[in-house]
Design a protein around this motif. Sequence first.
Motif, mmCIF file in Angstrom:
data_model
loop_
_atom_site.group_PDB
_atom_site.id
_atom_site.type_symbol
_atom_site.label_atom_id
_atom_site.label_comp_id
_atom_site.label_asym_id
_atom_site.label_seq_id
_atom_site.Cartn_x
_atom_site.Cartn_y
_atom_site.Cartn_z
ATOM 1 N N LEU A 1 39.120 9.612 127.090
ATOM 2 C CA LEU A 1 39.391 10.835 126.343
ATOM 3 C C LEU A 1 38.523 10.978 125.091
ATOM 4 C CD1 LEU A 1 43.272 11.128 126.596
ATOM 5 C CD2 LEU A 1 41.559 12.585 127.678
ATOM 6 N N MET A 2 37.752 9.940 124.761
ATOM 7 C CA MET A 2 36.853 10.056 123.618
ATOM 8 C C MET A 2 35.923 11.250 123.761
ATOM 9 S SD MET A 2 33.540 9.611 122.403
ATOM 10 C CE MET A 2 32.580 8.416 123.275
ATOM 11 N N ILE A 3 35.501 11.547 124.967
ATOM 12 C CA ILE A 3 34.583 12.671 125.179
ATOM 13 C C ILE A 3 35.215 13.971 124.692
ATOM 14 C CG2 ILE A 3 33.394 14.062 126.918
ATOM 15 C CD1 ILE A 3 33.041 11.507 128.553
ATOM 16 N N ASP A 4 36.467 14.214 125.089
ATOM 17 C CA ASP A 4 37.127 15.461 124.721
ATOM 18 C C ASP A 4 37.612 15.479 123.281
ATOM 19 O OD1 ASP A 4 36.772 16.638 127.233
ATOM 20 O OD2 ASP A 4 38.564 15.660 128.028
ATOM 21 N N HIS A 5 37.982 14.317 122.754
ATOM 22 C CA HIS A 5 38.552 14.272 121.410
ATOM 23 C C HIS A 5 37.506 14.095 120.322
ATOM 24 C CE1 HIS A 5 42.953 13.189 122.680
ATOM 25 N NE2 HIS A 5 42.436 14.171 123.377
ATOM 26 N N GLN A 6 36.315 13.591 120.672
ATOM 27 C CA GLN A 6 35.304 13.307 119.663
ATOM 28 C C GLN A 6 33.991 14.049 119.911
ATOM 29 O OE1 GLN A 6 35.904 11.333 116.987
ATOM 30 N NE2 GLN A 6 37.990 10.877 117.614
ATOM 31 N N LEU A 7 33.435 13.917 121.113
ATOM 32 C CA LEU A 7 32.121 14.514 121.368
ATOM 33 C C LEU A 7 32.178 16.035 121.485
ATOM 34 C CD1 LEU A 7 30.414 12.001 123.837
ATOM 35 C CD2 LEU A 7 29.689 12.573 121.507
ATOM 36 N N ARG A 8 33.158 16.555 122.211
ATOM 37 C CA ARG A 8 33.216 18.023 122.360
ATOM 38 C C ARG A 8 33.391 18.737 121.015
ATOM 39 N NH1 ARG A 8 33.206 20.042 127.531
ATOM 40 N NH2 ARG A 8 33.610 18.471 129.147
ATOM 41 N N PRO A 9 34.261 18.265 120.119
ATOM 42 C CA PRO A 9 34.341 18.929 118.814
ATOM 43 C C PRO A 9 33.033 18.895 118.029
ATOM 44 C CG PRO A 9 36.307 17.620 119.196
ATOM 45 C CD PRO A 9 35.352 17.276 120.292
ATOM 46 N N LEU A 10 32.288 17.801 118.147
ATOM 47 C CA LEU A 10 30.998 17.725 117.457
ATOM 48 C C LEU A 10 30.077 18.845 117.912
ATOM 49 C CD1 LEU A 10 28.891 16.213 115.673
ATOM 50 C CD2 LEU A 10 28.313 14.887 117.719
ATOM 51 N N PHE A 11 29.987 19.039 119.224
ATOM 52 C CA PHE A 11 29.053 20.047 119.722
ATOM 53 C C PHE A 11 29.626 21.459 119.676
ATOM 54 C CE2 PHE A 11 27.274 16.095 121.202
ATOM 55 C CZ PHE A 11 25.948 16.281 120.829
ATOM 56 N N ALA A 12 30.937 21.578 119.511
ATOM 57 C CA ALA A 12 31.515 22.882 119.203
ATOM 58 C C ALA A 12 31.055 23.324 117.811
ATOM 59 C CB ALA A 12 33.032 22.828 119.274
ATOM 60 N N PHE A 13 31.000 22.385 116.879
ATOM 61 C CA PHE A 13 30.493 22.708 115.541
ATOM 62 C C PHE A 13 29.062 23.233 115.616
ATOM 63 C CE2 PHE A 13 27.689 21.194 112.162
ATOM 64 C CZ PHE A 13 28.180 21.926 111.095
ATOM 65 N N PHE A 14 28.255 22.638 116.484
ATOM 66 C CA PHE A 14 26.860 23.057 116.609
ATOM 67 C C PHE A 14 26.696 24.351 117.415
ATOM 68 C CE2 PHE A 14 25.952 18.519 115.667
ATOM 69 C CZ PHE A 14 25.065 18.707 114.625
ATOM 70 N N ASN A 15 27.808 24.895 117.922
ATOM 71 C CA ASN A 15 27.777 26.150 118.670
ATOM 72 C C ASN A 15 26.942 26.032 119.944
ATOM 73 O OD1 ASN A 15 28.690 28.813 118.955
ATOM 74 N ND2 ASN A 15 26.784 29.645 118.121
ATOM 75 N N THR A 16 26.983 24.866 120.566
ATOM 76 C CA THR A 16 26.273 24.665 121.821
ATOM 77 C C THR A 16 27.160 25.086 122.996
ATOM 78 O OG1 THR A 16 27.093 22.404 122.070
ATOM 79 C CG2 THR A 16 25.019 22.697 120.860
ATOM 80 N N ILE A 17 26.567 25.089 124.178
ATOM 81 C CA ILE A 17 27.305 25.366 125.408
ATOM 82 C C ILE A 17 27.415 24.053 126.166
ATOM 83 C CG2 ILE A 17 27.332 26.671 127.557
ATOM 84 C CD1 ILE A 17 25.616 28.778 126.078
ATOM 85 N N VAL A 18 28.586 23.455 126.131
ATOM 86 C CA VAL A 18 28.811 22.167 126.785
ATOM 87 C C VAL A 18 29.255 22.408 128.224
ATOM 88 C CG1 VAL A 18 30.120 20.025 126.735
ATOM 89 C CG2 VAL A 18 29.452 21.125 124.587
ATOM 90 N N VAL A 19 28.600 21.745 129.171
ATOM 91 C CA VAL A 19 28.973 21.941 130.575
ATOM 92 C C VAL A 19 30.399 21.441 130.788
ATOM 93 C CG1 VAL A 19 26.569 21.757 131.354
ATOM 94 C CG2 VAL A 19 28.027 19.737 131.354
#
Length: 202
Positions: free
Chosen positions: A118-136
């Motif tokens: 769950l680290m991916i959803d709890h840590q990495l996804r929020p990081l790239f949400a901040f950058f306004n990227t489009i995460v697959v």
Amino acid sequence: MNIVAINGSTSKPSRTGDVVTILADAVSRRLSAPVDRVDLADAAPVLFRALKSDGLDAEGRAIIDKVETADVLIVASPVYRASYTGALKHLFDLVDYRLFSGKIVVLAATGGTPLHGLMIDHQLRPLFAFFNTIVVPTSIYATVADFVDHRLVNDAVAARVERVAEEVQALAGRLGPAAQPDGKPVRPFGKVRKDNRDLVHP
């Protein structure tokens, strides 16, 4: 299409690096484009010479430029103390966040047990949400048991890798640069504008 794969592990060799290689090969085939790579086992000592982006030397600036100009990023990290590595965080502390809007990002992680997935959803996804990227939508998580001699042997994980590549291909097809009447793109894919000028470093 400019693809950059980032291995957030500071160990060599590493299972995270193996996952990056597998993902990079799959995405490269789908997009018919080469993949450039940043391995933090090599890059972290260079980047840690600077605490802020204006302190980067030429070698560090080249690494950051590579990441900033990517259209597609593959980002992977081992799970370390319930999060991604500090070296990976430092890399993204040094980039210009304004240049990441609209970039396609693939996320992956490795860990000792399935409990860390769950680290991916709890840590990495929020990081790239901040950058306004489009995460697959699909991410990759692999454990020690999924490898034998640094070779992926879990067919379920391999199937997810192919699904990730399909999703990247679909997103890239939808989000390519808009064309002017003369056929030239309106702006480079993945860049943003401010005051009608491309954002660049001085």
